[in-house]
Design a protein around this motif. Sequence first.
Motif, PDB file in Angstrom:
ATOM      1  N   THR A 199       0.803  -1.218   0.000  1.00 31.40           N
ATOM      2  CA  THR A 199       0.000   0.000   0.000  1.00 31.40           C
ATOM      3  C   THR A 199       0.840   1.274   0.000  1.00 31.40           C
ATOM      4  OG1 THR A 199      -0.193  -0.172   2.411  1.00 31.40           O
ATOM      5  CG2 THR A 199      -2.008  -1.058   1.092  1.00 31.40           C
ATOM      6  N   GLY A 200       2.164   1.151  -0.140  1.00 22.94           N
ATOM      7  CA  GLY A 200       3.014   2.339  -0.195  1.00 22.94           C
ATOM      8  C   GLY A 200       3.141   3.055   1.125  1.00 22.94           C
ATOM      9  N   THR A 201       3.023   2.354   2.226  1.00 17.48           N
ATOM     10  CA  THR A 201       3.119   2.973   3.545  1.00 17.48           C
ATOM     11  C   THR A 201       4.523   3.550   3.751  1.00 17.48           C
ATOM     12  OG1 THR A 201       1.432   1.506   4.432  1.00 17.48           O
ATOM     13  CG2 THR A 201       2.935   2.514   6.022  1.00 17.48           C
ATOM     14  N   HIS A 202       4.605   4.645   4.482  1.00 17.75           N
ATOM     15  CA  HIS A 202       5.881   5.356   4.606  1.00 17.75           C
ATOM     16  C   HIS A 202       6.130   5.735   6.055  1.00 17.75           C
ATOM     17  CE1 HIS A 202       3.820   9.176   5.328  1.00 17.75           C
ATOM     18  NE2 HIS A 202       2.912   8.693   4.503  1.00 17.75           N
ATOM     19  N   GLY A 203       7.345   6.071   6.343  1.00 16.28           N
ATOM     20  CA  GLY A 203       7.695   6.698   7.607  1.00 16.28           C
ATOM     21  C   GLY A 203       7.882   8.182   7.374  1.00 16.28           C
ATOM     22  N   SER A 204       9.006   8.706   7.846  1.00 23.39           N
ATOM     23  CA  SER A 204       9.215  10.142   7.720  1.00 23.39           C
ATOM     24  C   SER A 204      10.696  10.453   7.691  1.00 23.39           C
ATOM     25  CB  SER A 204       8.556  10.873   8.896  1.00 23.39           C
ATOM     26  OG  SER A 204       8.860  12.254   8.859  1.00 23.39           O
ATOM     27  N   GLY A 205      11.023  11.560   7.049  1.00 27.31           N
ATOM     28  CA  GLY A 205      12.389  12.055   7.018  1.00 27.31           C
ATOM     29  C   GLY A 205      12.737  12.579   5.644  1.00 27.31           C
TER      30      GLY A 205
ATOM     31  N   GLY B 102      16.177  17.240  11.448  1.00 21.96           N
ATOM     32  CA  GLY B 102      16.152  15.989  12.182  1.00 21.96           C
ATOM     33  C   GLY B 102      16.197  14.830  11.219  1.00 21.96           C
ATOM     34  N   TYR B 103      16.507  13.656  11.746  1.00 21.24           N
ATOM     35  CA  TYR B 103      16.448  12.449  10.929  1.00 21.24           C
ATOM     36  C   TYR B 103      15.014  12.220  10.453  1.00 21.24           C
ATOM     37  CZ  TYR B 103      17.308   7.604   9.497  1.00 21.24           C
ATOM     38  OH  TYR B 103      17.427   6.441   8.772  1.00 21.24           O
ATOM     39  N   SER B 104      14.068  12.527  11.336  1.00 19.30           N
ATOM     40  CA  SER B 104      12.645  12.440  11.036  1.00 19.30           C
ATOM     41  C   SER B 104      11.938  13.495  11.873  1.00 19.30           C
ATOM     42  CB  SER B 104      12.115  11.040  11.372  1.00 19.30           C
ATOM     43  OG  SER B 104      10.705  11.002  11.364  1.00 19.30           O
ATOM     44  N   VAL B 105      11.049  14.254  11.243  1.00 19.65           N
ATOM     45  CA  VAL B 105      10.293  15.297  11.951  1.00 19.65           C
ATOM     46  C   VAL B 105       8.820  15.152  11.591  1.00 19.65           C
ATOM     47  CG1 VAL B 105       9.925  17.778  12.241  1.00 19.65           C
ATOM     48  CG2 VAL B 105      12.254  16.893  11.955  1.00 19.65           C
ATOM     49  N   SER B 106       7.971  15.192  12.590  1.00 20.93           N
ATOM     50  CA  SER B 106       6.520  15.189  12.391  1.00 20.93           C
ATOM     51  C   SER B 106       5.933  16.424  13.061  1.00 20.93           C
ATOM     52  CB  SER B 106       5.876  13.944  13.002  1.00 20.93           C
ATOM     53  OG  SER B 106       6.243  12.772  12.310  1.00 20.93           O
ATOM     54  N   LEU B 107       5.025  17.085  12.363  1.00 20.32           N
ATOM     55  CA  LEU B 107       4.252  18.173  12.955  1.00 20.32           C
ATOM     56  C   LEU B 107       2.838  17.675  13.222  1.00 20.32           C
ATOM     57  CD1 LEU B 107       5.273  21.203  10.699  1.00 20.32           C
ATOM     58  CD2 LEU B 107       6.426  20.291  12.729  1.00 20.32           C
ATOM     59  N   PHE B 108       2.367  17.838  14.448  1.00 23.32           N
ATOM     60  CA  PHE B 108       1.002  17.478  14.806  1.00 23.32           C
ATOM     61  C   PHE B 108       0.217  18.770  15.006  1.00 23.32           C
ATOM     62  CE2 PHE B 108       3.331  13.646  15.962  1.00 23.32           C
ATOM     63  CZ  PHE B 108       2.523  12.682  15.375  1.00 23.32           C
ATOM     64  N   THR B 109      -0.868  18.909  14.270  1.00 27.52           N
ATOM     65  CA  THR B 109      -1.584  20.172  14.251  1.00 27.52           C
ATOM     66  C   THR B 109      -3.086  19.959  14.135  1.00 27.52           C
ATOM     67  OG1 THR B 109      -1.771  22.303  13.092  1.00 27.52           O
ATOM     68  CG2 THR B 109      -1.309  20.366  11.726  1.00 27.52           C
ATOM     69  N   ASP B 110      -3.846  20.904  14.661  1.00 25.00           N
ATOM     70  CA  ASP B 110      -5.287  20.968  14.392  1.00 25.00           C
ATOM     71  C   ASP B 110      -5.586  22.157  13.485  1.00 25.00           C
ATOM     72  OD1 ASP B 110      -4.933  23.121  16.076  1.00 25.00           O
ATOM     73  OD2 ASP B 110      -6.396  22.487  17.577  1.00 25.00           O
TER      74      ASP B 110
ATOM     75  N   ILE C 283      10.591  15.601  16.993  1.00 23.25           N
ATOM     76  CA  ILE C 283      11.864  15.606  16.287  1.00 23.25           C
ATOM     77  C   ILE C 283      12.672  14.396  16.713  1.00 23.25           C
ATOM     78  CG2 ILE C 283      13.916  16.964  15.744  1.00 23.25           C
ATOM     79  CD1 ILE C 283      11.427  18.835  17.690  1.00 23.25           C
ATOM     80  N   LYS C 284      13.088  13.588  15.742  1.00 25.64           N
ATOM     81  CA  LYS C 284      13.900  12.400  16.001  1.00 25.64           C
ATOM     82  C   LYS C 284      15.278  12.658  15.390  1.00 25.64           C
ATOM     83  CE  LYS C 284       9.556   9.942  15.371  1.00 25.64           C
ATOM     84  NZ  LYS C 284       9.122   9.143  16.517  1.00 25.64           N
ATOM     85  N   ARG C 285      16.315  12.635  16.234  1.00 24.30           N
ATOM     86  CA  ARG C 285      17.654  13.019  15.805  1.00 24.30           C
ATOM     87  C   ARG C 285      18.691  12.015  16.289  1.00 24.30           C
ATOM     88  NH1 ARG C 285      18.488  19.070  15.187  1.00 24.30           N
ATOM     89  NH2 ARG C 285      20.618  18.613  15.831  1.00 24.30           N
TER      90      ARG C 285
ATOM     91  N   VAL D 264       1.950  16.180   9.714  1.00 23.91           N
ATOM     92  CA  VAL D 264       2.660  16.578   8.501  1.00 23.91           C
ATOM     93  C   VAL D 264       4.043  15.942   8.537  1.00 23.91           C
ATOM     94  CG1 VAL D 264       3.421  18.512   7.077  1.00 23.91           C
ATOM     95  CG2 VAL D 264       1.414  18.774   8.570  1.00 23.91           C
ATOM     96  N   ARG D 265       4.414  15.238   7.453  1.00 20.84           N
ATOM     97  CA  ARG D 265       5.706  14.556   7.378  1.00 20.84           C
ATOM     98  C   ARG D 265       6.302  14.740   5.979  1.00 20.84           C
ATOM     99  NH1 ARG D 265       3.800   8.693   9.439  1.00 20.84           N
ATOM    100  NH2 ARG D 265       1.882   9.385   8.442  1.00 20.84           N
TER     101      ARG D 265
END
Length: 400
Positions: free
Chosen positions: A113-119, A198-206, A214-216, A310-311
């Motif tokens: 299904t093309g699932t992804h992580g982030s970075g 960061g190695y991986s960054v996610s923004l959580f927003t409403d 931030i994962k570093r 957001v990734r």
Amino acid sequence: MTLTNWAGNTAFTAARIHHPTSLDELRRLVADAPRVRALGSGHSFNDVADSPGELVRLDRMPHLVEIDSAAARVRVGAATTYARLATELHAAGFALANLASLPHISVAGSVATGTHGSGPGNQSLSAAVRALELVTADGSLVTLERGHDDFPGAVVALGALGVVTALTLDLVPAFELRQYVREDLPDDAPLDEVMADGYSVSLFTDYRGTRAWIKRRDELPGGDWHGARPADGPRHPVPGMPAESCTAQLGVPGPWHERLPHFRPDAPPSSAGNELQSEWLLDRADGAAALRELRAAGDRIRPVLQISEVRTIAADDLWLSPSYGRDSVAFHFTWVKDPEAVLPVIKLVEDVLAPFGPRPHWGKLFSRRPAVPDRFRDLVRRYDPDGVFANAFTRTLLET
């Protein structure tokens, strides 16, 4: 008892569910079935995995994790979860370059299904595949390797070509990460700089307030981060939910597989199934503009939104990958579990994002039929001319 997906919003309609215990049994089952599909861990929110005939689950097949240390690759059984695979890889000194936010999901289902992580430098989970083995409609076992003409269309294939039994994945050396949470990120913070920090960054927003995860590999300097302040304790992505199910934060170093996912494998993920989900991927260059448009529509989105993430994801060359040919930014939506209220807002979000050429995550909820390249239709006709693996989802998608 009716079998449903993990969230309970989709009931599978297959007449029977089979649990083969060997490859030979699976091949006979597929060869004898007029219609059959494979079901992974059931974490999709639509009917992509359903079948009008038989369903097979590979959860009783022999466990398979074969690490080739010299070549830095692993051959893994289709039903293996990323949580189980990661533990064995780490013990051998290896890692996957990327993981999704949930480690509970199966390898084959995630890839299909093309699932992804982030970075910003990390490709989707599917891009790690260098070979796959699948049982085709007549029961034959076919292996496709990177470099084969059909390979880019067969990795993210939505189960339309056959039942995948094993995959070979690229590995990297095991590594450690630290995870930080920063709150009240200003709306005018430069999105490209934030997501690259960061190695991986996610923004959580409403779409009114924003929190960053931030994962570093290294420590994050103290104080404000792009104008955001440090969280004073662990957080859950969904405001108000307890953080016990989440991976360790506060900058505590730990193994890659205990930091890349947002959620621990031994705890209920996300909103514990009390949710619906959608996600669309755009060209990364359009991320800031799309974010502004979603914020402008925030008053209409928030009544049915638990949280949006957001990734970023790096481009790959897999035909049906949502990141095919372009570095991408993903806008993920965790909705309340009310399909009647959510569907109009899904259509609203699709309207807002339409100017940016959005591509949906195949395992989540969307209403607009995405474009599919003719070469993928040709591939399906060659591998499955009689539609043994077809279902309502793929038939609609492949209509011309």
